[in-house]
Design an enzyme around this catalytic site. Structure first.
Site, mmCIF file in Angstrom:
data_model
loop_
_atom_site.group_PDB
_atom_site.id
_atom_site.type_symbol
_atom_site.label_atom_id
_atom_site.label_comp_id
_atom_site.label_asym_id
_atom_site.label_seq_id
_atom_site.Cartn_x
_atom_site.Cartn_y
_atom_site.Cartn_z
ATOM 1 N N GLN A 202 4.453 -1.145 -7.407
ATOM 2 C CA GLN A 202 3.369 -0.489 -8.149
ATOM 3 C C GLN A 202 3.622 1.014 -8.195
ATOM 4 O O GLN A 202 2.878 1.755 -8.821
ATOM 5 C CB GLN A 202 2.031 -0.745 -7.445
ATOM 6 C CG GLN A 202 1.636 -2.194 -7.420
ATOM 7 C CD GLN A 202 0.541 -2.427 -6.384
ATOM 8 O OE1 GLN A 202 -0.647 -2.302 -6.677
ATOM 9 N NE2 GLN A 202 0.927 -2.753 -5.168
ATOM 10 N N HIS B 238 3.563 -0.322 -12.844
ATOM 11 C CA HIS B 238 2.686 0.764 -13.293
ATOM 12 C C HIS B 238 3.441 1.914 -13.953
ATOM 13 O O HIS B 238 2.936 3.029 -14.018
ATOM 14 C CB HIS B 238 1.840 1.276 -12.114
ATOM 15 C CG HIS B 238 0.851 0.260 -11.626
ATOM 16 N ND1 HIS B 238 0.242 0.311 -10.388
ATOM 17 C CD2 HIS B 238 0.355 -0.867 -12.232
ATOM 18 C CE1 HIS B 238 -0.576 -0.727 -10.251
ATOM 19 N NE2 HIS B 238 -0.526 -1.458 -11.347
ATOM 20 N N CYS C 283 6.341 13.111 -33.767
ATOM 21 C CA CYS C 283 5.054 13.134 -34.481
ATOM 22 C C CYS C 283 4.179 14.336 -34.126
ATOM 23 O O CYS C 283 3.140 14.542 -34.749
ATOM 24 C CB CYS C 283 4.293 11.839 -34.244
ATOM 25 S SG CYS C 283 3.474 11.769 -32.650
ATOM 26 N N ASN D 197 1.592 -3.329 7.005
ATOM 27 C CA ASN D 197 0.553 -2.366 6.630
ATOM 28 C C ASN D 197 -0.205 -1.970 7.899
ATOM 29 O O ASN D 197 -0.529 -2.840 8.699
ATOM 30 C CB ASN D 197 -0.414 -3.019 5.617
ATOM 31 C CG ASN D 197 -1.238 -1.985 4.867
ATOM 32 O OD1 ASN D 197 -1.778 -1.053 5.457
ATOM 33 N ND2 ASN D 197 -1.324 -2.143 3.556
HETATM 34 P P1 OAD Z 1 -3.218 2.550 -1.979
HETATM 35 O O1 OAD Z 1 -3.323 4.006 -1.663
HETATM 36 O O2 OAD Z 1 -4.393 1.879 -2.566
HETATM 37 O O3 OAD Z 1 -2.824 1.753 -0.655
HETATM 38 C C1 OAD Z 1 -1.792 2.211 0.175
HETATM 39 C C2 OAD Z 1 -1.648 1.240 1.308
HETATM 40 O O4 OAD Z 1 -0.529 1.655 2.086
HETATM 41 C C3 OAD Z 1 -2.849 1.176 2.256
HETATM 42 O O5 OAD Z 1 -3.205 -0.184 2.479
HETATM 43 C C4 OAD Z 1 -2.337 1.830 3.541
HETATM 44 O O6 OAD Z 1 -2.899 1.263 4.716
HETATM 45 C C5 OAD Z 1 -0.856 1.531 3.454
HETATM 46 N N1 OAD Z 1 0.004 2.471 4.188
HETATM 47 C C6 OAD Z 1 -0.200 3.771 4.474
HETATM 48 N N2 OAD Z 1 0.837 4.279 5.150
HETATM 49 C C7 OAD Z 1 1.727 3.269 5.309
HETATM 50 C C8 OAD Z 1 3.017 3.147 5.926
HETATM 51 N N3 OAD Z 1 3.595 4.200 6.530
HETATM 52 N N4 OAD Z 1 3.632 1.945 5.899
HETATM 53 C C9 OAD Z 1 3.055 0.878 5.284
HETATM 54 N N5 OAD Z 1 1.854 0.938 4.694
HETATM 55 C C10 OAD Z 1 1.203 2.102 4.696
HETATM 56 O O7 OAD Z 1 -1.900 2.391 -2.878
HETATM 57 P P2 OAD Z 1 -1.506 1.144 -3.815
HETATM 58 O O8 OAD Z 1 -1.941 -0.133 -3.219
HETATM 59 O O9 OAD Z 1 -0.070 1.329 -4.149
HETATM 60 O O10 OAD Z 1 -1.907 3.227 -9.829
HETATM 61 O O11 OAD Z 1 -2.395 1.454 -5.085
HETATM 62 C C11 OAD Z 1 -2.331 0.646 -6.217
HETATM 63 C C12 OAD Z 1 -2.428 1.490 -7.469
HETATM 64 O O12 OAD Z 1 -3.606 2.273 -7.436
HETATM 65 C C13 OAD Z 1 -1.297 2.503 -7.609
HETATM 66 O O13 OAD Z 1 -0.149 1.960 -8.222
HETATM 67 C C14 OAD Z 1 -1.907 3.584 -8.447
HETATM 68 C C15 OAD Z 1 -3.309 3.628 -7.874
HETATM 69 O O14 OAD Z 1 -4.310 4.069 -8.730
HETATM 70 C C16 OAD Z 1 -1.091 3.920 -10.670
HETATM 71 O O15 OAD Z 1 -0.370 4.812 -10.320
HETATM 72 C C17 OAD Z 1 -1.127 3.470 -12.083
HETATM 73 ZN ZN ZN Z 2 5.006 10.948 -31.112
#
Ligand code: OAD
Ligand code: ZN
Length: 249
Positions: A99, A117, A154, A217
């Site tokens: 993601q 994403h 554009c 996690n």
């Molecule tokens: P989140 O910020 O929602 O979650 C990050 C996760 O990583 C949490 O569950 C933390 O506990 C865990 N975490 C933190 N440090 C860590 C480490 N050192 N090792 C392992 N895990 C750790 O991020 P995403 O789940 O990626 O959208 O979020 C999903 C989407 O929401 C993203 O892709 C983004 C955001 O809005 C876009 O960019 C389009």
């Molecule tokens: Zn354009």
């Protein structure tokens, strides 16, 4: 449990690794939802992560993504990224679904990364989707940008190459991810809160099709209930310990 999980990974024939912001956390990139340090703890998600916000305030929104891009460019992949690229070299069928919009997987040697994403490194036109190449000036600018660059085709504004809320995920990427998930024997989930759909559905699909689920996690997620192995802790630390011999750590 570490040895057992390592064996499961090494014996997998069809492995899907599914990553979120947590895999890049130990490289120094903030996650989105971690309390205090996460982007969405510091900034209003509604003013930065949808097309309306961009239309209303293009310079501000574009600047924020440029700030993030430069931060990403200034850090290095960590041991978790390295272990993932190592696994690609030994598992017969390997798929990496992320993601993340950073390029740290690629920079540590992973190939064919499925970016659900999009990518912060691949901006495009807001209207006609023409790709935009960052210029040297773009790369050295550090101050707030008044307005984004214009499309050469554009004339409309260039937007960040990522998927915003209410937008569709790139269809081909999602299809490939779903296909792999439906046929994998093991899924390794690393560092995602699992709250953003449709990405967060993938682990449940893998479970449904009989795959073993491993999660890394430090905090609880909805995947805890389907995880056959739930490694509570930080990805680079845990994977580094697990593969220290192979990676000569
Ligand atoms: P989140 O910020 O929602 O979650 C990050 C996760 O990583 C949490 O569950 C933390 O506990 C865990 N975490 C933190 N440090 C860590 C480490 N050192 N090792 C392992 N895990 C750790 O991020 P995403 O789940 O990626 O959208 O979020 C999903 C989407 O929401 C993203 O892709 C983004 C955001 O809005 C876009 O960019 C389009
Ligand atoms: Zn354009």
């Amino acid at each position: 449990m570490l040895t057992e999980v390592k064996d499961v990974l090494l014996q997998s024939k069809k492995l899907v690794v599914f990553t979120g912001a947590g895999v890049s956390a130990e490289s120094g990139i903030p996650t989105f939802r971690d309390a205090l340090t996460g982007h969405w703890a510091k900034h209003d998600i509604n003013q930065l992560a949808n097309a309306t916000a961009f239309i209303n305030n293009p310079g501000f929104v574009y600047s924020w993504y440029e700030m993030r891009r430069k931060q990403i460019n200034s850090v290095q992949p960590n041991t978790a990224h390295e272990v993932i690229s190592y696994l690609e070299t030994i598992v017969p069928e390997f798929t990496l679904v992320t993601q993340n919009v950073d390029d740290l997987h690629e920079r540590s040697g992973s190939t064919n990364v499925l970016h659900l994403h999009g990518s912060i490194h691949k901006p495009r036109c807001f209207s006609c989707s023409e790709p935009y190449e960052f210029t040297v000036t773009d790369n050295i600018k550090t101050d707030l940008i008044k307005s984004p660059p214009h499309c050469l085709k554009c004339g409309d504004y260039i937007r960040p190459g990522i998927v915003w809320f209410s937008e569709r995920l790139p269809e081909d990427v999602l299809n490939k991810a779903e296909q792999s998930v439906n046929h994998c024997d093991v899924m390794l989930i690393i560092g995602t809160s699992g709250v953003v759909y449709p990405a967060a559905k993938l682990p449940f699909d893998a479970k449904q099709s009989g795959a073993k689920i491993i999660q890394i996690n430090p905090t609880p997620t909805d995947f805890d209930m389907i995880a056959d192995f739930n490694l509570v802790g930080r990805a680079a630390e845990i994977l580094g310990e697990m593969f220290q011999t192979e990676l000569h750590l």
